[in-house]
Design a protein around this motif. Sequence first.
Motif, mmCIF file in Angstrom:
data_model
loop_
_atom_site.group_PDB
_atom_site.id
_atom_site.type_symbol
_atom_site.label_atom_id
_atom_site.label_comp_id
_atom_site.label_asym_id
_atom_site.label_seq_id
_atom_site.Cartn_x
_atom_site.Cartn_y
_atom_site.Cartn_z
ATOM 1 N N ILE A 1 35.026 45.736 47.839
ATOM 2 C CA ILE A 1 34.636 44.344 48.074
ATOM 3 C C ILE A 1 35.676 43.404 47.489
ATOM 4 O O ILE A 1 36.110 42.446 48.132
ATOM 5 C CB ILE A 1 33.233 44.070 47.488
ATOM 6 C CG1 ILE A 1 32.189 44.868 48.265
ATOM 7 C CG2 ILE A 1 32.922 42.583 47.526
ATOM 8 C CD1 ILE A 1 30.814 44.833 47.662
ATOM 9 N N VAL A 2 36.104 43.666 46.252
ATOM 10 C CA VAL A 2 37.127 42.832 45.600
ATOM 11 C C VAL A 2 38.440 42.907 46.366
ATOM 12 O O VAL A 2 39.100 41.891 46.582
ATOM 13 C CB VAL A 2 37.304 43.241 44.122
ATOM 14 C CG1 VAL A 2 38.516 42.568 43.509
ATOM 15 C CG2 VAL A 2 36.047 42.938 43.327
ATOM 16 N N ALA A 3 38.803 44.101 46.814
ATOM 17 C CA ALA A 3 40.054 44.260 47.568
ATOM 18 C C ALA A 3 40.005 43.464 48.869
ATOM 19 O O ALA A 3 40.991 42.832 49.260
ATOM 20 C CB ALA A 3 40.312 45.736 47.855
ATOM 21 N N ARG A 4 38.858 43.479 49.535
ATOM 22 C CA ARG A 4 38.719 42.762 50.799
ATOM 23 C C ARG A 4 38.767 41.246 50.591
ATOM 24 O O ARG A 4 39.256 40.501 51.424
ATOM 25 C CB ARG A 4 37.412 43.166 51.453
ATOM 26 C CG ARG A 4 37.326 42.835 52.901
ATOM 27 C CD ARG A 4 36.071 43.339 53.499
ATOM 28 N NE ARG A 4 34.984 43.141 52.545
ATOM 29 C CZ ARG A 4 33.790 43.685 52.622
ATOM 30 N NH1 ARG A 4 33.504 44.451 53.620
ATOM 31 N NH2 ARG A 4 32.866 43.446 51.721
ATOM 32 N N LEU A 5 38.275 40.778 49.455
ATOM 33 C CA LEU A 5 38.225 39.340 49.177
ATOM 34 C C LEU A 5 39.429 38.826 48.385
ATOM 35 O O LEU A 5 39.487 37.648 48.043
ATOM 36 C CB LEU A 5 36.933 39.005 48.433
ATOM 37 C CG LEU A 5 35.647 39.246 49.221
ATOM 38 C CD1 LEU A 5 34.439 39.003 48.338
ATOM 39 C CD2 LEU A 5 35.600 38.368 50.447
ATOM 40 N N ARG A 6 40.382 39.685 48.087
ATOM 41 C CA ARG A 6 41.555 39.294 47.288
ATOM 42 C C ARG A 6 42.282 38.074 47.854
ATOM 43 O O ARG A 6 42.607 37.164 47.114
ATOM 44 C CB ARG A 6 42.505 40.477 47.131
ATOM 45 C CG ARG A 6 43.685 40.137 46.219
ATOM 46 C CD ARG A 6 44.502 41.342 45.834
ATOM 47 N NE ARG A 6 43.761 42.046 44.785
ATOM 48 C CZ ARG A 6 43.648 43.362 44.709
ATOM 49 N NH1 ARG A 6 44.211 44.124 45.621
ATOM 50 N NH2 ARG A 6 42.983 43.921 43.743
ATOM 51 N N PRO A 7 42.527 37.969 49.179
ATOM 52 C CA PRO A 7 43.183 36.753 49.692
ATOM 53 C C PRO A 7 42.370 35.492 49.418
ATOM 54 O O PRO A 7 42.935 34.446 49.091
ATOM 55 C CB PRO A 7 43.315 37.024 51.199
ATOM 56 C CG PRO A 7 43.275 38.507 51.336
ATOM 57 C CD PRO A 7 42.380 38.997 50.235
ATOM 58 N N ALA A 8 41.068 35.576 49.538
ATOM 59 C CA ALA A 8 40.230 34.404 49.261
ATOM 60 C C ALA A 8 40.301 34.032 47.783
ATOM 61 O O ALA A 8 40.367 32.856 47.432
ATOM 62 C CB ALA A 8 38.781 34.676 49.666
ATOM 63 N N PHE A 9 40.282 35.033 46.907
ATOM 64 C CA PHE A 9 40.406 34.771 45.468
ATOM 65 C C PHE A 9 41.738 34.089 45.165
ATOM 66 O O PHE A 9 41.819 33.172 44.369
ATOM 67 C CB PHE A 9 40.291 36.055 44.648
ATOM 68 C CG PHE A 9 38.903 36.623 44.572
ATOM 69 C CD1 PHE A 9 37.795 35.802 44.415
ATOM 70 C CD2 PHE A 9 38.692 37.987 44.655
ATOM 71 C CE1 PHE A 9 36.518 36.322 44.343
ATOM 72 C CE2 PHE A 9 37.413 38.515 44.585
ATOM 73 C CZ PHE A 9 36.325 37.685 44.429
ATOM 74 N N ARG A 10 42.809 34.572 45.821
ATOM 75 C CA ARG A 10 44.128 33.963 45.618
ATOM 76 C C ARG A 10 44.114 32.492 46.020
ATOM 77 O O ARG A 10 44.640 31.640 45.311
ATOM 78 C CB ARG A 10 45.173 34.711 46.441
ATOM 79 C CG ARG A 10 46.154 35.445 45.574
ATOM 80 C CD ARG A 10 47.278 36.057 46.369
ATOM 81 N NE ARG A 10 47.100 37.498 46.254
ATOM 82 C CZ ARG A 10 47.052 38.351 47.247
ATOM 83 N NH1 ARG A 10 47.206 37.955 48.479
ATOM 84 N NH2 ARG A 10 46.862 39.623 47.029
#
Length: 183
Positions: A18-27
Amino acid sequence: MDSPGLTSAPSRAWLKPIVARLRPAFREVVVLSLFVNLLALALPVFVLQVYDRVVFYNGLATLDALVIGIANYRHINKLPLTVLKDAKDIHDLLVRPGVCGYPPENVRLLLDGQATQTAIRQALADLAARSDPDSTIFFYISSHGGQVESGPYAGEYLLPVDTVYTSGESIAQTAISGTEFTE
């Protein structure tokens, strides 16, 4: 061999995908947060500079500002009226005694029809004539900007209310070039 009544800890493997998939959004959130925080710090830093350089030495006469807001262009797409409100708010903030304390006669406000190419050039010339190395100049503009990407008129431009934006030549004749602005 497991003891009766004891269970193993749940796996955390479900969180990593889940974190890997959302990494661009977190960035994006981190970058936008940094940008917003830098903007939030800009005004206090400016006010501190004013107090350190001007108020402490009672040099209010060395404070000058030019504030421009253009929403209702004559020949270009109009901008939202909040552009004008922003310019008025900046002007009011600068002249408010408890905040920046600029002398009102040293703060020039040009809105819409007042912000012609001639008027902006004259206001900039007036600022240059009144300033010296000890002056603190504040310049704010909320308007369209333009760019000519190639050719003899290539460059960036501030677009006054009377700019004609039909060709590179028309922009060069009716706008204020970035080169001219920084000279």
